[in-house]
Structures are given as C-alpha cells and as structure tokens.
Design a protein around this motif. Structure first.
Motif, PDB file in Angstrom:
ATOM      1  N   GLY A 171       0.822  -1.196   0.000  1.00  0.00           N
ATOM      2  CA  GLY A 171       0.000   0.000   0.000  1.00  0.00           C
ATOM      3  C   GLY A 171       0.859   1.249   0.000  1.00  0.00           C
ATOM      4  N   SER A 172       0.199   2.386  -0.002  1.00  0.00           N
ATOM      5  CA  SER A 172       0.907   3.673  -0.114  1.00  0.00           C
ATOM      6  C   SER A 172       1.240   4.285   1.245  1.00  0.00           C
ATOM      7  CB  SER A 172       0.046   4.649  -0.919  1.00  0.00           C
ATOM      8  OG  SER A 172      -1.206   4.876  -0.265  1.00  0.00           O
ATOM      9  N   TYR A 173       1.066   3.511   2.321  1.00  0.00           N
ATOM     10  CA  TYR A 173       1.293   4.022   3.681  1.00  0.00           C
ATOM     11  C   TYR A 173       2.691   4.607   3.840  1.00  0.00           C
ATOM     12  CZ  TYR A 173       2.395   3.875   8.669  1.00  0.00           C
ATOM     13  OH  TYR A 173       2.814   4.201   9.934  1.00  0.00           O
ATOM     14  N   THR A 174       2.756   5.798   4.473  1.00  0.00           N
ATOM     15  CA  THR A 174       4.048   6.433   4.754  1.00  0.00           C
ATOM     16  C   THR A 174       4.198   6.871   6.207  1.00  0.00           C
ATOM     17  OG1 THR A 174       3.159   8.576   4.012  1.00  0.00           O
ATOM     18  CG2 THR A 174       4.390   7.259   2.389  1.00  0.00           C
ATOM     19  N   ALA A 175       3.088   7.037   6.923  1.00  0.00           N
ATOM     20  CA  ALA A 175       3.214   7.501   8.309  1.00  0.00           C
ATOM     21  C   ALA A 175       1.981   7.119   9.112  1.00  0.00           C
ATOM     22  CB  ALA A 175       3.410   9.017   8.352  1.00  0.00           C
ATOM     23  N   GLY A 176       2.224   6.808  10.400  1.00  0.00           N
ATOM     24  CA  GLY A 176       1.140   6.482  11.306  1.00  0.00           C
ATOM     25  C   GLY A 176       1.705   6.041  12.643  1.00  0.00           C
ATOM     26  N   ALA A 177       0.884   6.105  13.671  1.00  0.00           N
ATOM     27  CA  ALA A 177       1.331   5.737  15.009  1.00  0.00           C
ATOM     28  C   ALA A 177       0.170   5.147  15.795  1.00  0.00           C
ATOM     29  CB  ALA A 177       1.896   6.962  15.731  1.00  0.00           C
ATOM     30  N   VAL A 178       0.524   4.372  16.815  1.00  0.00           N
ATOM     31  CA  VAL A 178      -0.465   3.740  17.682  1.00  0.00           C
ATOM     32  C   VAL A 178      -1.207   4.815  18.474  1.00  0.00           C
ATOM     33  CG1 VAL A 178      -0.762   2.193  19.662  1.00  0.00           C
ATOM     34  CG2 VAL A 178       0.869   1.625  17.841  1.00  0.00           C
ATOM     35  N   ALA A 179      -2.512   4.644  18.619  1.00  0.00           N
ATOM     36  CA  ALA A 179      -3.331   5.567  19.407  1.00  0.00           C
ATOM     37  C   ALA A 179      -3.891   4.818  20.613  1.00  0.00           C
ATOM     38  CB  ALA A 179      -4.460   6.152  18.563  1.00  0.00           C
ATOM     39  N   GLY A 180      -3.234   4.950  21.737  1.00  0.00           N
ATOM     40  CA  GLY A 180      -3.707   4.298  22.955  1.00  0.00           C
ATOM     41  C   GLY A 180      -2.809   3.155  23.374  1.00  0.00           C
ATOM     42  N   VAL A 238       3.093  -6.224   5.405  1.00  0.00           N
ATOM     43  CA  VAL A 238       3.663  -6.610   6.696  1.00  0.00           C
ATOM     44  C   VAL A 238       4.169  -5.358   7.393  1.00  0.00           C
ATOM     45  CG1 VAL A 238       5.491  -7.929   7.850  1.00  0.00           C
ATOM     46  CG2 VAL A 238       4.243  -8.938   5.934  1.00  0.00           C
ATOM     47  N   ILE A 239       3.859  -5.228   8.692  1.00  0.00           N
ATOM     48  CA  ILE A 239       4.248  -4.045   9.460  1.00  0.00           C
ATOM     49  C   ILE A 239       5.030  -4.435  10.709  1.00  0.00           C
ATOM     50  CG2 ILE A 239       2.272  -2.715   8.639  1.00  0.00           C
ATOM     51  CD1 ILE A 239       0.970  -3.178  11.400  1.00  0.00           C
ATOM     52  N   CYS A 240       5.798  -3.476  11.217  1.00  0.00           N
ATOM     53  CA  CYS A 240       6.429  -3.572  12.524  1.00  0.00           C
ATOM     54  C   CYS A 240       5.965  -2.391  13.363  1.00  0.00           C
ATOM     55  CB  CYS A 240       7.951  -3.541  12.411  1.00  0.00           C
ATOM     56  SG  CYS A 240       8.688  -4.985  11.629  1.00  0.00           S
ATOM     57  N   ILE A 241       5.948  -2.573  14.677  1.00  0.00           N
ATOM     58  CA  ILE A 241       5.556  -1.514  15.613  1.00  0.00           C
ATOM     59  C   ILE A 241       6.740  -1.259  16.538  1.00  0.00           C
ATOM     60  CG2 ILE A 241       3.861  -0.765  17.319  1.00  0.00           C
ATOM     61  CD1 ILE A 241       2.026  -3.047  16.258  1.00  0.00           C
ATOM     62  N   ALA A 286       5.366  -7.055  25.073  1.00  0.00           N
ATOM     63  CA  ALA A 286       4.497  -6.047  25.693  1.00  0.00           C
ATOM     64  C   ALA A 286       3.614  -5.418  24.631  1.00  0.00           C
ATOM     65  CB  ALA A 286       5.342  -4.969  26.379  1.00  0.00           C
ATOM     66  N   SER A 287       2.504  -4.862  25.057  1.00  0.00           N
ATOM     67  CA  SER A 287       1.632  -4.124  24.145  1.00  0.00           C
ATOM     68  C   SER A 287       2.349  -2.868  23.663  1.00  0.00           C
ATOM     69  CB  SER A 287       0.328  -3.742  24.845  1.00  0.00           C
ATOM     70  OG  SER A 287      -0.423  -4.882  25.170  1.00  0.00           O
ATOM     71  N   PRO A 288       1.972  -2.351  22.497  1.00  0.00           N
ATOM     72  CA  PRO A 288       2.627  -1.136  22.006  1.00  0.00           C
ATOM     73  C   PRO A 288       2.300   0.074  22.882  1.00  0.00           C
ATOM     74  CG  PRO A 288       0.776  -1.752  20.594  1.00  0.00           C
ATOM     75  CD  PRO A 288       0.978  -2.883  21.547  1.00  0.00           C
ATOM     76  N   ALA A 289       3.250   0.981  22.934  1.00  0.00           N
ATOM     77  CA  ALA A 289       3.044   2.217  23.681  1.00  0.00           C
ATOM     78  C   ALA A 289       2.230   3.204  22.854  1.00  0.00           C
ATOM     79  CB  ALA A 289       4.395   2.834  24.044  1.00  0.00           C
ATOM     80  N   ASN A 290       1.557   4.093  23.522  1.00  0.00           N
ATOM     81  CA  ASN A 290       0.855   5.161  22.816  1.00  0.00           C
ATOM     82  C   ASN A 290       1.871   5.986  22.012  1.00  0.00           C
ATOM     83  OD1 ASN A 290      -1.340   6.944  22.165  1.00  0.00           O
ATOM     84  ND2 ASN A 290      -0.482   8.396  23.638  1.00  0.00           N
ATOM     85  N   GLY A 291       1.569   6.193  20.740  1.00  0.00           N
ATOM     86  CA  GLY A 291       2.462   6.961  19.887  1.00  0.00           C
ATOM     87  C   GLY A 291       3.554   6.157  19.225  1.00  0.00           C
TER      88      GLY A 291
END
Length: 406
Positions: A228-237, A259-262, A313-318
């Motif tokens: 996809g064309s994704y270039t930016a984003g972050a976890v919310a919560g 496939v993504i990494c956090i 662990a769960s992802p951190a906010n942001g």
C-alpha cells in the motif's frame, strides 16, 4: 491386439495422479480429504474445522498450577468448485491408458492443477513474516534480489516462531518465481564450494534439495505483491491487545498481505516464551483505506509469558508503525514454509444419475469426480472433471515471504 475400453475408475485414478504431481506448490502443502460427505456429496459453502496445536506454559517449583486447555481451530470453507471439460469420440476411448493420459488427461489436469494452485497461492498473503536483502531490524530498507543471507534470515524468522524443520511431509520448502530462481542460482552458484550441488545446479538450472535448510522448487504461480501507499502512522492508545490495532489516522493505504512492525513491540518464542530480540512482524489481513484508525492484523497482540503469547508487551501510545518493504513497492513474493502452514481440503461431490458414467476417487488428500454423458448428435462423449475445495492458512507464522524486486 485392440485396446480394451478405458473404465471410469482407470481414467479417474490416472487423472488424480497427474493432478497431484503436476504442480509443485500443491505437492508441498497439507492436503486433507473429508469423508463425511462420501454418501450424499458436499455442497459449496460446507465448512470444516482444522484443529491447531495447543500451547501451555511451565511452572517453577513443586506446586502444580493446572491450566485450562483451550482448543483452537481454523474454519475452512469448501467454497470453490473448479473443473475442466473435454469431448472425445468413441474411438479415442479405445486408446491405451498411456496414450489417453498423454493426449487428454495430462493437458487437462495440468490446467486444472495450475488454476487451483493459483487460487490457493493467495494464502501466502497471510504469511506474517517478510524479509529481503537489505532489510533492517525495523523493517526499513530497499528490496533487492535475495542472496544467501536473505534466505538464511527467512529460516531464522521461522525458527523464532518454532516452525518445525521437518515433519511427516518432509523438510521446510522454498518456492521461487522462475525469475527469482534464475537470479538465485546465479547468486548461490558457488555455495560452500559444494561441487556436487554446483554440478547439479549447472545441469538443471535449478536449486537442489536440502540447501540452506530448505528443499527448493520453482512454481509459475508465485504471486506478485504491491504494498500500500502508507508512509506515516502511530499507535493511538497504550495497552492494546487482540487482532486489530487502533491508530491515529494513517497517511496512505495498506493492502491485504502488507507486513508491518511496531516500534518497541518485540516477538516472543512460542516454546520458550522469551523475547526473540527482534521486532514482531504483523501481516495486515484486509485492505485499509488512507486515514483509517484501525488496522486488522495477525498474529493477535498477546503480551507476556502466557499460552499463545506473541509479544513482550503491548505497544506504547504513539509508537511508530513501519511498512516492511516501503510504500507502493511491487515485488515477487517468493516464500519459505513448513508444509503444514497451508491446508487445502477437498470433499466429495455428489455422483449424478442418468449419465453414461460417474465415478469418484481420492488420492493423497484430494477428491476428484469424473462424469461422462453421451452427445448423440455429434457422436461424442462429453466428460467433466471436478474438484470441490477450500483452503486456509492454518499457521501463518510458519511461512515467510522472501521479496525479490521486479
């Protein structure tokens, strides 16, 4: 001496033999046959359940801590009926089995197997691991033709998810697009200076068996994937768990199979429950529009030392999200896998009455129906070969895509 007329059982058995052996991918996945429909015949939409292995955690000390056994299964719907139809004269039915097989069955079954393999190959889009030459630990990097390091990295990704190195269906498999195979044979031609393997590669132009931990093969149905064309984003919560990730509105899209990494979310080994020391990879399980605030993913986020745990662990906010391979990149999605990562199941189709002949046969987990009716106007026998099947990526973590740039 004249040849005896071929019987429907002879034709069906020979057709099944050719079908199963004509396509490399179908030979190297788990194929199951459900005999519960043997009398009445299955219908499109019937659903089977494929059971998954159980997981437990250990204790320290003498005090027992009994655990519930949570049985997990994957639904597999036999949703596709695929067939090929042929017409032939009475004289052609008097051919020997070898002649009939070469002239009629071989091209028919090759086409049928290729079509089914192309459909089932879409299961690779569910594999939750992706690597390529030049991949950085956070998933960034420019995709290039895979070298020995890329293939070894794919094997390490499987090791970190406790993928078996061998089971009843043999070693781990590596399936390559024809172009990637040509490039890979060139790249690995002098691998470990093994003269026997070099000689085999020179003669066949193909990778051999049991090299770098895989049995190798080429298949023309290997898919091409476009990120996809994704270039930016972050976890919310913070503290999120489960099979969907809530995010701030994304910039760009995700395609199913991306496939993504956090950032900060490390994988755990299913057996040891310890951190792998590497960011966990997650596959996007459905298309996601630009600006979306939810991303469906596999595996589920299950933090901690628990049964079926996946991350430390769960992802951190942001926490920032990285698209592995980069935005809008198109690549050949070669792959390595344990044969049990993908299951194709077939079920018996009903045998009709009032026809010239109707027969069913099963072989190595595949059910094939053969039906012939007589066309009195044209003095032809019209035959159809049908397979009712479905497929599921039972263990997506037991497969890893190895990208090769177009």
């Amino acid at each position: 001496m004249a040849n005896a007329l071929l019987t429907p059982s002879m034709i069906t058995r020979e057709a099944l033999r050719i079908f199963k052996n004509t396509n490399l991918f179908l030979r190297n996945i788990d194929t199951q046959y459900d005999d519960s429909f043997a009398k009445s015949g299955a219908k499109i939409g019937d659903t089977l359940r494929i059971r998954l292995p159980n997981e437990y955690v250990t204790r320290t000390g003498k005090v027992a801590t009994p655990q519930d056994t949570v049985e997990r299964s994957v639904p597999l719907t036999v949703a596709t009926q695929q067939g090929v139809d042929v017409a032939f004269s009475s004289a052609e039915r008097a051919l020997s089995l070898d002649d009939y097989s070469n002239r009629i069955l071989l091209p028919a079954m090759n086409t049928l197997a290729g079509t089914i393999a192309t459909n089932v190959m879409q299961s690779v889009e569910s594999f939750s691991n992706l690597t390529f030459k030049g991949r950085n630990a956070d998933g960034t990097g420019t995709i290039a033709t895979p070298d020995a390091g890329a293939w070894l990295d794919a094997g390490a990704l499987l090791d970190n998810t406790s993928t078996p190195r061998m089971n009843a269906r043999g070693n781990r498999k590596a399936i390559l697009d024809p172009r990637t195979q040509a490039r890979t044979v060139t790249t690995l031609a002098g691998l470990f200076n093994n003269q026997q393997k070099i000689g085999d590669q020179y003669k066949s132009g193909e990778m051999g068996m049991d090299t770098l931990g895989f049995d190798w093969g080429m298949d023309q149905t290997v898919i091409k994937h476009t990120n996809g064309s994704y270039t930016a984003g972050a976890v919310a919560g913070a503290g999120q768990t489960g099979a969907s990730l809530t995010v701030a509105a994304t910039t760009g899209t995700f395609n199913k199979g991306d496939v993504i990494c956090i950032a900060g979310v490390f994988g755990t080994n299913p057996v040891t429950k310890q951190s792998t020391g590497e960011l966990r990879q997650f596959v996007v399980t459905a298309n996601v529009a630009s600006g979306a605030t939810t991303i469906p993913i596999y595996p589920s986020i299950i933090p901690g030392v628990v049964a079926y745990g996946t991350v430390t662990a769960s992802p951190a906010n942001g926490a920032l999200i990285t698209l592995v391979g980069g935005a809008s990149t198109t690549f050949r999605k070669n792959f390595v896998m344990d044969p049990m990562a993908v299951t194709m199941a077939t079920a018996d189709l009903e045998l009709p009455r009032g026809v010239h002949e109707a027969y069913r046969e099963t072989y190595d987990g595949v059910s094939l129906r053969f039906v012939t009716a007589y066309d009195v106007v044209n003095d032809n026998f019209i035959s159809r070969f049908d397979v009712l099947y479905g497929w599921a990526t039972v263990r997506p973590e037991w497969g890893a895509a190895v990208a090769d740039i177009l």
